[in-house]
Design an enzyme around this catalytic site. Structure first.
Site, PDB file in Angstrom:
ATOM      1  N   GLU A   1       1.060  38.524   5.219  1.00  0.00           N
ATOM      2  CA  GLU A   1       2.166  37.550   5.125  1.00  0.00           C
ATOM      3  C   GLU A   1       2.547  37.234   3.682  1.00  0.00           C
ATOM      4  O   GLU A   1       3.421  36.404   3.449  1.00  0.00           O
ATOM      5  CB  GLU A   1       1.787  36.272   5.875  1.00  0.00           C
ATOM      6  CG  GLU A   1       1.711  36.493   7.369  1.00  0.00           C
ATOM      7  CD  GLU A   1       1.066  35.330   8.122  1.00  0.00           C
ATOM      8  OE1 GLU A   1       1.220  35.279   9.353  1.00  0.00           O
ATOM      9  OE2 GLU A   1       0.390  34.498   7.491  1.00  0.00           O
TER      10      GLU A   1
ATOM     11  N   TRP B   1      -1.405  35.880  18.161  1.00  0.00           N
ATOM     12  CA  TRP B   1      -1.848  37.254  18.484  1.00  0.00           C
ATOM     13  C   TRP B   1      -3.341  37.426  18.233  1.00  0.00           C
ATOM     14  O   TRP B   1      -3.934  38.413  18.658  1.00  0.00           O
ATOM     15  CB  TRP B   1      -1.036  38.282  17.689  1.00  0.00           C
ATOM     16  CG  TRP B   1      -1.255  38.256  16.196  1.00  0.00           C
ATOM     17  CD1 TRP B   1      -0.842  37.295  15.326  1.00  0.00           C
ATOM     18  CD2 TRP B   1      -1.935  39.236  15.388  1.00  0.00           C
ATOM     19  NE1 TRP B   1      -1.214  37.611  14.034  1.00  0.00           N
ATOM     20  CE2 TRP B   1      -1.876  38.795  14.042  1.00  0.00           C
ATOM     21  CE3 TRP B   1      -2.581  40.438  15.662  1.00  0.00           C
ATOM     22  CZ2 TRP B   1      -2.453  39.520  12.983  1.00  0.00           C
ATOM     23  CZ3 TRP B   1      -3.142  41.160  14.608  1.00  0.00           C
ATOM     24  CH2 TRP B   1      -3.079  40.698  13.291  1.00  0.00           C
ATOM     25  N   ASP B   2      -3.948  36.446  17.575  1.00  0.00           N
ATOM     26  CA  ASP B   2      -5.397  36.482  17.322  1.00  0.00           C
ATOM     27  C   ASP B   2      -6.176  36.689  18.629  1.00  0.00           C
ATOM     28  O   ASP B   2      -7.220  37.353  18.644  1.00  0.00           O
ATOM     29  CB  ASP B   2      -5.875  35.153  16.727  1.00  0.00           C
ATOM     30  CG  ASP B   2      -5.093  34.720  15.502  1.00  0.00           C
ATOM     31  OD1 ASP B   2      -3.995  35.262  15.278  1.00  0.00           O
ATOM     32  OD2 ASP B   2      -5.559  33.824  14.789  1.00  0.00           O
TER      33      ASP B   2
ATOM     34  N   LYS C   1      -2.900  39.578   1.841  1.00  0.00           N
ATOM     35  CA  LYS C   1      -3.601  38.411   2.395  1.00  0.00           C
ATOM     36  C   LYS C   1      -4.709  38.842   3.349  1.00  0.00           C
ATOM     37  O   LYS C   1      -5.772  38.247   3.394  1.00  0.00           O
ATOM     38  CB  LYS C   1      -2.573  37.535   3.126  1.00  0.00           C
ATOM     39  CG  LYS C   1      -3.124  36.233   3.674  1.00  0.00           C
ATOM     40  CD  LYS C   1      -2.030  35.481   4.430  1.00  0.00           C
ATOM     41  CE  LYS C   1      -2.564  34.200   5.035  1.00  0.00           C
ATOM     42  NZ  LYS C   1      -1.595  33.597   5.968  1.00  0.00           N
ATOM     43  N   GLN C   2      -4.433  39.864   4.140  1.00  0.00           N
ATOM     44  CA  GLN C   2      -5.407  40.331   5.139  1.00  0.00           C
ATOM     45  C   GLN C   2      -5.131  41.793   5.444  1.00  0.00           C
ATOM     46  O   GLN C   2      -4.105  42.333   5.044  1.00  0.00           O
ATOM     47  CB  GLN C   2      -5.297  39.504   6.411  1.00  0.00           C
ATOM     48  CG  GLN C   2      -4.011  39.741   7.195  1.00  0.00           C
ATOM     49  CD  GLN C   2      -3.844  38.782   8.358  1.00  0.00           C
ATOM     50  OE1 GLN C   2      -3.501  37.634   8.158  1.00  0.00           O
ATOM     51  NE2 GLN C   2      -4.068  39.250   9.561  1.00  0.00           N
TER      52      GLN C   2
END
Length: 768
Positions: free
Chosen positions: A490, A359-360, A602-603
């Protein structure tokens, strides 16, 4: 401590001094590519030390059977892998019978590598004393042609510095290669034919299972002090390799030059029985030009790429080098010529993530390609997903969904899901929303609506159906909920009501309904075909709307923020700054069980939603959410710092925005995550571009208009970038004194700067 052996330079990546510990990292950092193929910066001559060999061909992959001890319905049967392709760069060197091997040399001095990003070539030079005491000086230049994209060129210069000697140069092709990350140690390639013709050699092979046919080829020539050596090489051949051996007696300091052209012809572009002929044709072209002319053409091709995509920064060499490295690698990976191709998270620099599409592409890469190329390139990226719609419907069926539901894969080569971790494959479903957002983003930026009735609406219907079927009505909450998901963070799996996923689902459904109304109103013929093809009914769309308008969003009254998911506040809320340094990075130091019970992010997760849908929230709401979530974010995803940089800039926190920018732009150059030897983080590099353009430059598209709120980090004296907005090129230069805007072409353009209307006229610089 981050690595710091890369020299700061505005246009080049430079390493000086030979360190065996850095070889694998440098193989990633000095990688080259041309959109059709790429390779890690492996040495041409043999090397017995630690190395990670890698040559890759775009779109050529192998379905490596998933290795798990258990199986679940809907589980992907294989993990698609970009393949380590037959090696064409190899040149073995022998001085009086002794192989040149930097791992066994008595000493190595004057070692230097340079990746010249401005001109698109890679050079390596050194002086070495071999075990038999011969001292040799080597200088090698290598590049992959952008225009003639099946060909790469190497010029290998050698001098024996302290005596006369017998020099043997053995350029070769080798199909006996393996992937480091294969699950079962399967044989990926089958070599069918090895042939030579004077100074040319060919290996014909095909991939197992997928049956991609490839002809790996080379042509070589030898010169001494500029004079061609006419003697034909001796062919050395075995089952999997072929080489042309040149043996010459050279005097001390005489310069021996081997020129080698090599590369691949592939049945993706030629018929299977014409690969050898195509290889000879492209070698004819390369040899007609010659090395110097090919290099000149390479320099011109890269000048064209940079003309549109360069970002200049004055006053901060490390920041300048960082952004150019990111832009360079993005262009090496994908140039937008072929809608069958996409952008892998490692590009052509390593095997991790299988080289597949994530999906990046839609969330991070599309804005870069829209603004720095023409809109055909962005169209090709969207067409790639439309062409995989049937597979997306199959993927959903495997998980038990019905009625044309589309679930786009987390990881894919051909549209099939091939990610082999259940908590990602089944649960990280927000990737579906990124596809829909990209369709919206394309129309918003280009003004071109034609994709939606032609292709995009079918995709949006499949995605809306997915979200509707994936929610269920909670009697307890009297709302629609989404259970058992993994959000962008994640480090939390199998959670209920991830806010970002729920918000994305609501947005996707409403966006699909809006576009259906537009098509019904303005494209009535397309609408009839669409309804007939998808069997869409008004009862179904009413059900979608009911779910979207009654979606549940977890919220904390105490903190006045949306919660990342149900139960987030049940965690032990220790901030990242209070973690011991010895615990970082937690993904390498902690058990998975401990990570999943921690509050660490994580992000960007909630903040990813605030980035995509910023118009839905006030600045005060953004500030509250940023201040709540950022202290728990460990940024152990490459996709994390760029979003935080953009949000910090929007809040006027330029010191923080700059720190995040430096981290995203130099993530690989400084090896923040201690993993660069596995390959570069290509897709997150587009986020670096966004950090400057959308973060510092404040570029947005609102009401069909380009808008800017420019700011500048105090470390810089100025920066500039270009935007291709609807086929009009706007140049923006920001300094401490203000911002200059310039438009090329013959039409005027109204833009908005700091909420005021500004008219741009061709040939005039407007200072704001």
């Amino acid at each position: 401590m981050n690595q710091d052996y890369i020299k700061a330079d505005p246009w080049s990546v430079i390493e000086e001094g030979f360190d065996k510990e850095q070889v694998k990292s440098s193989e990633s950092l000095f990688s080259i590519g041309n959109g059709a193929m790429g390779q890690r910066a492996n040495f041409e001559e043999q090397y017995s030390g630690e190395t990670f060999q890698g040559s890759y061909i775009a779109g050529v992959y192998y379905p490596d059977k998933t290795r798990v001890g258990w199986w679940k319905n809907g589980y992907p049967e294989y993990f698609a892998k970009v393949l380590n392709a037959p090696n064409w760069i190899g040149i073995d060197v022998f001085i009086n019978g002794e192989p040149l091997d930097l791992n066994t040399c008595k000493s190595v001095s004057n070692f230097k590598r340079e990746l010249n990003m401005k001109e698109g070539w890679y050079k390596r030079s050194f002086t070495a004393t071999m075990p038999n005491n011969f001292e040799v000086a080597i200088e090698v230049t290598r590049f992959l042609c952008v225009d003639l994209d099946e060909v790469g060129a190497i010029q290998y210069n050698l001098q024996v510095l302290n005596a006369n000697a017998e020099v043997i140069l053995l350029p070769y092709l080798d199909s006996g290669i393996t992937n480091e990350d294969s699950n079962w140690e399967d044989k990926f390639w089958n070599t069918t034919k090895i042939t030579s013709d004077d100074n040319r050699a060919f290996i014909e092979s095909h991939t197992m299972k997928t049956n991609f046919a490839v002809c790996t080829f080379m042509q070589t020539a030898l010169h001494i002090d500029g004079d061609k050596v006419d003697a034909s090489p001796i062919t050395k051949k075995d089952e999997l390799s072929i080489g042309n051996s040149y043996s010459v007696e050279v005097k001390k300091n005489e310069k021996v030059t081997l020129t080698k052209y090599g590369g691949y012809t592939v049945d993706r572009n030629h018929s299977k029985d014409q690969l050898l002929k195509a290889a000879n044709t492209v070698l004819d072209q390369a040899s007609k030009y010659g090395f110097e002319t090919l290099l000149q053409k390479q320099i011109e091709a890269w000048a064209k790429i940079w003309e549109m995509s360069d970002i200049t920064i004055e006053g901060d060499v490390k920041a300048q080098q960082g952004i150019r490295f990111n832009i360079f690698q993005l262009n090496q990976t994908y140039l937008g010529k072929d809608s069958r191709l996409n952008i892998g998270p490692k590009g052509f620099t390593g095997e991790k993530y299988g080289g597949s599409t994530y999906w990046d592409t839609e969330a991070y890469c599309l804005p870069f390609y829209m603004a720095t190329k023409n809109q055909d390139v962005a169209w090709n990226l969207l067409e790639y997903r439309y062409n995989h719609l049937e597979k997306a419907i199959e993927n959903a069926e495997k998980l038990g969904f019905k009625n044309g539901v589309a679930l786009y894969p987390m990881v894919t080569m051909n549209g099939e899901e091939c990610h082999n971790e259940w908590e990602i494959t089944f649960e990280e479903i927000h990737r579906n929303g990124a596809i829909a957002f990209a369709i919206y983003n394309y129309h918003r930026f280009t003004g071109d609506y034609s994709y939606i009735p032609k292709m995009g609406m079918e995709v949006l219907i499949g995605i809306a159906r997915f979200w509707h079927q994936r929610t269920n009505f909670s009697e307890d909450k009297q709302k629609y909920v989404m259970l058992g998901v993994t959000g962008p963070n994640e480090y939390e799996n199998n959670v209920n009501n991830n806010w970002y996923t729920n918000y994305l689902a609501k947005w996707c459904i409403n966006y699909a309904l809006e576009q259906l109304d537009v098509i019904k109103d303005k494209y009535s013929e397309d609408y009839k075909i669409l309804v007939s093809k998808t069997k869409l009914t008004s009862a179904e769309t009413e059900d979608w709307a009911k779910a979207a308008n009654n979606m549940y969003f977890p919220f904390s009254e105490k903190h006045q923020v949306y919660l990342q998911q149900d139960g987030f506040l049940d965690k032990e809320m220790i901030k990242v700054e209070d973690l011991s340094r010895s615990d970082r990075p937690i993904n390498q130091k902690w058990s998975w069980d401990r990570i999943l019970r921690s509050p660490y992010i994580k992000q960007a997760d909630v903040l990813q939603g605030f980035y995509f849908f910023e118009d839905d929230f006030t600045n005060e709401e953004l500030e509250k959410h940023f201040d709540f979530y950022e202290p728990f974010t460990v940024h152990e995803s490459s996709l994390s710092p760029c979003v935080h940089s953009i949000q910090a800039a929007k809040l006027g926190r330029m010191d923080q925005a700059y720190t995040f920018y430096l981290r995203t732009s130099r993530l690989d150059l400084d090896d923040y995550n201690k993993e660069v030897e596995e390959g570069l983080h290509i897709t997150s590099m587009a986020g670096t571009w966004m950090s400057i353009v959308e973060g510092f430059g404040g570029m947005r598209v609102k009401n069909n208009q380009l808008c800017f709120t420019p700011q500048i980090p105090k470390q810089w004296t100025s920066y500039s970038f270009k935007i291709n907005f609807r086929n009009q090129i706007v140049t923006i230069t920001v300094s401490e004194k203000g911002t200059d805007f310039e438009i090329s072409g013959s039409n005027e353009l109204m833009i908005q700067v700091n909420d005021k209307q500004v008219k741009l006229l061709p040939g005039k610089i407007v200072h704001v």
